[in-house]
Design a protein around this motif. Structure first.
Motif, short mmCIF file in Angstrom:
data_model
loop_
_atom_site.label_atom_id
_atom_site.label_comp_id
_atom_site.label_asym_id
_atom_site.label_seq_id
_atom_site.Cartn_x
_atom_site.Cartn_y
_atom_site.Cartn_z
N LEU A 371 0.82 -1.21 0.00
CA LEU A 371 0.00 0.00 0.00
C LEU A 371 0.86 1.26 0.00
O LEU A 371 0.54 2.25 -0.67
CB LEU A 371 -0.93 -0.01 1.22
N ILE A 401 -6.00 -5.61 -0.27
CA ILE A 401 -5.98 -4.27 0.30
C ILE A 401 -7.28 -3.53 -0.01
O ILE A 401 -7.90 -2.92 0.87
CB ILE A 401 -4.77 -3.48 -0.24
N LEU A 402 -7.70 -3.60 -1.27
CA LEU A 402 -8.94 -2.93 -1.66
C LEU A 402 -10.13 -3.47 -0.88
O LEU A 402 -11.01 -2.72 -0.45
CB LEU A 402 -9.18 -3.09 -3.17
N LEU A 405 -9.90 -2.33 2.87
CA LEU A 405 -10.12 -0.90 3.06
C LEU A 405 -11.50 -0.46 2.61
O LEU A 405 -11.91 0.68 2.85
CB LEU A 405 -9.05 -0.08 2.31
N VAL A 407 -12.59 -0.05 -0.52
CA VAL A 407 -12.55 0.87 -1.66
C VAL A 407 -12.55 0.06 -2.94
O VAL A 407 -12.29 -1.14 -2.94
CB VAL A 407 -11.31 1.79 -1.61
N ARG A 410 -7.45 1.59 -7.00
CA ARG A 410 -6.12 1.87 -6.45
C ARG A 410 -6.02 3.33 -6.02
O ARG A 410 -5.40 3.66 -5.01
CB ARG A 410 -5.05 1.57 -7.51
N GLU A 412 -8.37 5.29 -4.89
CA GLU A 412 -9.05 5.49 -3.61
C GLU A 412 -8.21 4.96 -2.47
O GLU A 412 -8.15 5.56 -1.39
CB GLU A 412 -10.40 4.78 -3.64
N ALA A 413 -7.55 3.83 -2.68
CA ALA A 413 -6.69 3.27 -1.64
C ALA A 413 -5.52 4.20 -1.36
O ALA A 413 -5.14 4.42 -0.20
CB ALA A 413 -6.19 1.90 -2.06
#
Length: 421
Positions: A371, A401-402, A405, A407, A410, A412-413
């Motif tokens: 990230l 990760i998305l 999180l 979202v 990418r 937005e992350a």
């Protein structure tokens, strides 16, 4: 459409110049509505790194107007010559009045007024809007340079995020369109007419993407030489009729590109430091040096005065706030009887965000590493090379990760990571 009233014009100028740079369109709209009925106003300027495009008026228009559309309108408008006609804005053709101005030492600015109805503005109205916009743009660089630290910090973050978003968008779509071109140009396809039509569409899309990247560059960057020349113009009047000589040592590489927000911050630091030094008696010389090197811009202001400026003095605390607002550092070297040297080192690239484990506790250590690099704008292949893992593994981590999180992209992350930095 009413005949312009001189007093209304002066009131318009006063209200706009007194408003903050981010809220100048509202008083402008209110002031000119008496002689120019309109639905919305939009402006595009290169002297504000944080928000180069601003709009005010009916939300059905302001939420749809894009900087690319304004840039296209700007391509048809000559500086100092108002233009009225059907402009492609908010996804369609609508009547608009456009005026452009570029005072010396500025990047120029465009104002587009979406008029109410199809009544063409009179020559007197056009001339008044041009003169009013000339006056407004004359003050834009000064206001951009003298932003408070909080706004300078916001400029830095916004410029970096905008550049990363455009770079990611350009890279992704360019790869897709290039693959489309390769396929459509294949000799195995016999429908020549369809192939030519699709090729034209793809080429047009590529041009649009490149224009977006070029537009971002022109709005958020400035060459070191012209930026220093603007600073010299602001400093010259301070010592023109005094007993203190001003020595200016500009950058050796005048073509080096600087982020617009860093150029503005450096000008503010140099100007305010010189003003502070001139407040002390006994000095005869001030030397200002401005040199970009590697990933930093080094600014040094030195005098031969009493050398009594201290680190806890209010002027120096304000200078320190300006430097730290854009990720830089300020140092003081004052020797009584020998003079004072103030040095500022400003970053030319956005710093890598520092992620806080407590804010992103749901991510594993490897996911945090991915990230952090994603937030720096790296692509999957670059992340894989830095972490020495496969690109497939990077894709797996990005998907996780998305999901964690909450979202969908990418970008937005990355934005979420920066919000916790």
């Amino acid at each position: 459409m009413r005949v312009p009233d001189p007093s209304a014009a002066l009131a318009a100028a006063a209200s706009v110049l007194q408003a903050p740079i981010g809220g100048m369109l509202e008083p402008l709209s209110q002031a000119v509505s008496e002689f120019l009925p309109h639905q919305a106003l939009a402006m595009l300027t290169g002297d504000c790194a944080r928000h180069p495009m601003k709009a005010y008026g009916e939300t059905v228009l302001t939420e749809q107007i894009t900087s690319a559309e304004l840039a296209r309108v700007g391509g048809t408008v000559e500086v100092g010559r108002p233009w009225f006609g059907d402009a492609y804005l908010a996804g369609g053709l609508i009547p608009a009045l456009a005026v452009a101005s570029r005072p010396a030492g500025t990047s120029g600015a465009l104002l587009v007024v979406v008029t109410a109805g199809e009544i063409e503005p009179t020559a007197a109205v056009r001339d008044l809007m041009q003169k009013l916009w000339d006056l407004v743009t004359l003050h834009l660089p000064h206001r951009a340079v003298n932003l408070p630290p909080a706004d300078l910090s916001g400029n830095r973050l916004a410029a970096g995020e905008r550049a990363r978003a455009i770079a990611e968008l350009t890279s992704a779509h360019a790869a897709t369109l290039q693959a489309l071109l390769s396929t459509l140009r294949s000799r195995r396809l016999d429908d020549a007419a369809a192939r030519r039509h699709a090729t034209d569409l793809a080429v047009s899309a590529l041009i649009e993407l490149r224009a977006a990247a070029d537009l971002d560059s022109s709005l958020s960057e400035e060459q070191a030489g012209p930026a220093f020349d603007r600073l010299a113009g602001k400093l010259a009047p301070l010592t023109r009729y005094g007993e203190v000589s001003l020595e200016l040592a500009g950058p050796r590489d005048r073509g080096r590109v600087l982020p617009g927000d860093i150029a503005n911050a450096a000008q503010a630091l140099a100007h305010n430091t010189v003003v502070t030094m001139l407040g002390y008696k006994g000095l005869t010389r001030i030397r200002v040096t401005w040199e970009p090197s590697g990933s930093e811009l080094r600014l040094e202001v030195r005098d031969d005065g009493p050398g009594v400026l201290t680190a806890d003095a209010l002027p120096l605390r304000r200078l320190t706030e300006l430097a730290t607002a854009v990720g830089g550092a300020l140092s003081l070297d004052a020797v009584p009887g020998w003079g004072t040297t103030v040095t500022a080192v400003l970053p030319l690239v956005p710093p890598a965000p520092k992620l806080q484990d407590e804010a992103l506790a749901g991510l594993k250590p490897r996911e945090l590493e991915v990230l952090e690099r994603l937030a720096r704008g790296l692509r999957n292949r670059q992340i894989a090379e830095e972490l020495m893992i496969s690109e497939h593994t990077v894709k797996f981590h990005v998907a996780k990760i998305l999901d964690k999180l909450g979202v969908g992209t990418r970008t937005e992350a990355a934005a979420l990571a920066h919000s916790y930095a």
